[in-house]
Design a protein around this motif. Structure first.
Motif, PDB file in Angstrom:
ATOM      1  N   CYS A 269      55.330  54.905   4.868  1.00  0.00           N
ATOM      2  CA  CYS A 269      55.408  53.486   5.216  1.00  0.00           C
ATOM      3  C   CYS A 269      56.870  53.078   5.378  1.00  0.00           C
ATOM      4  O   CYS A 269      57.236  52.380   6.327  1.00  0.00           O
TER       5      CYS A 269
ATOM      6  N   LYS B 299      60.614  45.713  15.690  1.00  0.00           N
ATOM      7  CA  LYS B 299      59.212  45.389  15.473  1.00  0.00           C
ATOM      8  C   LYS B 299      59.054  44.790  14.083  1.00  0.00           C
ATOM      9  O   LYS B 299      59.913  44.979  13.231  1.00  0.00           O
TER      10      LYS B 299
ATOM     11  N   ARG C 124      51.264  54.919  18.509  1.00  0.00           N
ATOM     12  CA  ARG C 124      50.206  54.272  17.703  1.00  0.00           C
ATOM     13  C   ARG C 124      49.205  55.286  17.170  1.00  0.00           C
ATOM     14  O   ARG C 124      48.818  55.246  16.009  1.00  0.00           O
TER      15      ARG C 124
ATOM     16  N   HIS D 141      58.340  54.627   8.606  1.00  0.00           N
ATOM     17  CA  HIS D 141      57.780  53.909   9.768  1.00  0.00           C
ATOM     18  C   HIS D 141      58.498  52.564   9.912  1.00  0.00           C
ATOM     19  O   HIS D 141      58.854  52.153  11.021  1.00  0.00           O
TER      20      HIS D 141
ATOM     21  N   TRP E 175      50.994  57.473  14.433  1.00  0.00           N
ATOM     22  CA  TRP E 175      51.172  56.780  13.152  1.00  0.00           C
ATOM     23  C   TRP E 175      49.838  56.637  12.434  1.00  0.00           C
ATOM     24  O   TRP E 175      49.747  56.831  11.227  1.00  0.00           O
TER      25      TRP E 175
ATOM     26  N   TYR F  20      44.233  52.238   5.645  1.00  0.00           N
ATOM     27  CA  TYR F  20      43.954  53.458   6.414  1.00  0.00           C
ATOM     28  C   TYR F  20      42.767  54.201   5.817  1.00  0.00           C
ATOM     29  O   TYR F  20      42.900  54.936   4.847  1.00  0.00           O
TER      30      TYR F  20
HETATM   31  P1  FAD Z   1      53.185  51.067  15.731  1.00  0.00           P
HETATM   32  O1  FAD Z   1      54.584  51.125  15.213  1.00  0.00           O
HETATM   33  O2  FAD Z   1      52.694  52.183  16.582  1.00  0.00           O
HETATM   34  O3  FAD Z   1      52.211  50.896  14.490  1.00  0.00           O
HETATM   35  C1  FAD Z   1      50.803  50.862  14.671  1.00  0.00           C
HETATM   36  C2  FAD Z   1      50.190  49.979  13.606  1.00  0.00           C
HETATM   37  O4  FAD Z   1      50.497  50.510  12.331  1.00  0.00           O
HETATM   38  C3  FAD Z   1      50.763  48.569  13.561  1.00  0.00           C
HETATM   39  O5  FAD Z   1      50.104  47.728  14.475  1.00  0.00           O
HETATM   40  C4  FAD Z   1      50.536  48.170  12.121  1.00  0.00           C
HETATM   41  O6  FAD Z   1      49.196  47.732  11.931  1.00  0.00           O
HETATM   42  C5  FAD Z   1      50.694  49.478  11.373  1.00  0.00           C
HETATM   43  N1  FAD Z   1      52.037  49.629  10.809  1.00  0.00           N
HETATM   44  C6  FAD Z   1      53.214  49.142  11.271  1.00  0.00           C
HETATM   45  N2  FAD Z   1      54.215  49.498  10.470  1.00  0.00           N
HETATM   46  C7  FAD Z   1      53.680  50.243   9.481  1.00  0.00           C
HETATM   47  C8  FAD Z   1      54.217  50.885   8.343  1.00  0.00           C
HETATM   48  N3  FAD Z   1      55.508  50.829   8.056  1.00  0.00           N
HETATM   49  N4  FAD Z   1      53.369  51.565   7.527  1.00  0.00           N
HETATM   50  C9  FAD Z   1      52.055  51.605   7.786  1.00  0.00           C
HETATM   51  N5  FAD Z   1      51.483  51.018   8.838  1.00  0.00           N
HETATM   52  C10 FAD Z   1      52.293  50.331   9.684  1.00  0.00           C
HETATM   53  N6  FAD Z   1      59.148  54.637  20.251  1.00  0.00           N
HETATM   54  C11 FAD Z   1      60.316  54.421  20.888  1.00  0.00           C
HETATM   55  O7  FAD Z   1      60.335  53.667  21.862  1.00  0.00           O
HETATM   56  N7  FAD Z   1      61.476  55.012  20.458  1.00  0.00           N
HETATM   57  C12 FAD Z   1      61.500  55.837  19.389  1.00  0.00           C
HETATM   58  O8  FAD Z   1      62.561  56.367  19.020  1.00  0.00           O
HETATM   59  C13 FAD Z   1      60.286  56.103  18.709  1.00  0.00           C
HETATM   60  N8  FAD Z   1      60.245  56.969  17.655  1.00  0.00           N
HETATM   61  C14 FAD Z   1      59.045  57.278  17.098  1.00  0.00           C
HETATM   62  C15 FAD Z   1      59.006  58.235  16.092  1.00  0.00           C
HETATM   63  C16 FAD Z   1      57.796  58.627  15.553  1.00  0.00           C
HETATM   64  C17 FAD Z   1      57.771  59.690  14.483  1.00  0.00           C
HETATM   65  C18 FAD Z   1      56.586  58.044  16.010  1.00  0.00           C
HETATM   66  C19 FAD Z   1      55.277  58.480  15.442  1.00  0.00           C
HETATM   67  C20 FAD Z   1      56.632  57.088  17.004  1.00  0.00           C
HETATM   68  C21 FAD Z   1      57.840  56.688  17.560  1.00  0.00           C
HETATM   69  N9  FAD Z   1      57.917  55.734  18.565  1.00  0.00           N
HETATM   70  C22 FAD Z   1      59.106  55.472  19.182  1.00  0.00           C
HETATM   71  C23 FAD Z   1      56.736  54.913  18.911  1.00  0.00           C
HETATM   72  C24 FAD Z   1      56.781  53.600  18.131  1.00  0.00           C
HETATM   73  O9  FAD Z   1      57.038  53.829  16.733  1.00  0.00           O
HETATM   74  C25 FAD Z   1      55.455  52.823  18.206  1.00  0.00           C
HETATM   75  O10 FAD Z   1      54.388  53.660  17.823  1.00  0.00           O
HETATM   76  C26 FAD Z   1      55.140  52.259  19.575  1.00  0.00           C
HETATM   77  O11 FAD Z   1      56.246  51.525  20.062  1.00  0.00           O
HETATM   78  C27 FAD Z   1      53.908  51.319  19.506  1.00  0.00           C
HETATM   79  O12 FAD Z   1      54.231  50.266  18.606  1.00  0.00           O
HETATM   80  P2  FAD Z   1      53.198  49.258  17.985  1.00  0.00           P
HETATM   81  O13 FAD Z   1      53.883  47.920  17.978  1.00  0.00           O
HETATM   82  O14 FAD Z   1      51.887  49.337  18.673  1.00  0.00           O
HETATM   83  O15 FAD Z   1      53.001  49.667  16.461  1.00  0.00           O
END
Ligand code: FAD
Length: 117
Positions: A80, A92, A13, A83, A16, A104
């Motif tokens: 975007c 997700k 989180r 992600h 990103w 942002y």
């Molecule tokens: P997150 O995906 O962290 O997103 C945070 C917030 O960003 C969301 O609540 C939403 O408001 C906003 N958001 C969501 N999608 C988008 C978008 N497309 N564009 C802009 N804003 C958006 N975790 C694993 O378990 N396995 C993996 O292989 C993995 N790979 C990753 C690779 C990278 C490069 C990164 C940075 C993270 C990775 N993660 C992985 C972590 C995962 O992507 C999430 O960050 C984590 O699971 C928390 O998810 P979250 O539901 O809080 O939302």
């Protein structure tokens, strides 16, 4: 050491948020040097991201979908999109990339200042 899903998600989180905020401030009309800097940053990031499995998967995405750096819009839209590729893989919700405009905000309060001010 055991995987800790809470910490891994927290790191994701924060990362990103940083990345989306960074590209939201990328120049609308970047110079060649600014474009190269962003591209280099993204590839170095994909080598150094501390979650090894995440980084490996992200490098796969980079080879399929190379970073777009021709403008702020192109860069923000590309990030975007990638992600969302990660979101899809992790089952997700998909984010609507048309809504990325004001989402942002770095809060820096210096958007219009020239570099070096
Ligand atoms: P997150 O995906 O962290 O997103 C945070 C917030 O960003 C969301 O609540 C939403 O408001 C906003 N958001 C969501 N999608 C988008 C978008 N497309 N564009 C802009 N804003 C958006 N975790 C694993 O378990 N396995 C993996 O292989 C993995 N790979 C990753 C690779 C990278 C490069 C990164 C940075 C993270 C990775 N993660 C992985 C972590 C995962 O992507 C999430 O960050 C984590 O699971 C928390 O998810 P979250 O539901 O809080 O939302």
């Amino acid at each position: 050491k055991l995987e800790n899903a809470t910490l891994k998600a927290e790191l994701g989180r924060a990362t990103w948020k940083f990345m989306h905020t960074m590209v939201a401030r990328f120049p609308e009309e970047p110079s060649q040097e600014e474009r190269k800097t962003l591209e280099t940053f993204i590839y170095l990031f994909s080598r150094l991201y501390p979650c090894g499995d995440c980084a490996r998967h992200f490098r796969g995405l980079l080879s399929k979908y190379p970073p777009q750096t021709s403008s702020r819009n192109a860069a923000a839209g590309w990030l975007c999109f990638v992600h969302n590729q990660v979101n899809e893989r992790l089952k997700k919700p998909i984010f609507d990339c048309n809504n990325i405009g004001d989402f942002y905000d770095c809060g820096c309060g210096d958007e219009d200042k020239k570099k070096g001010d």
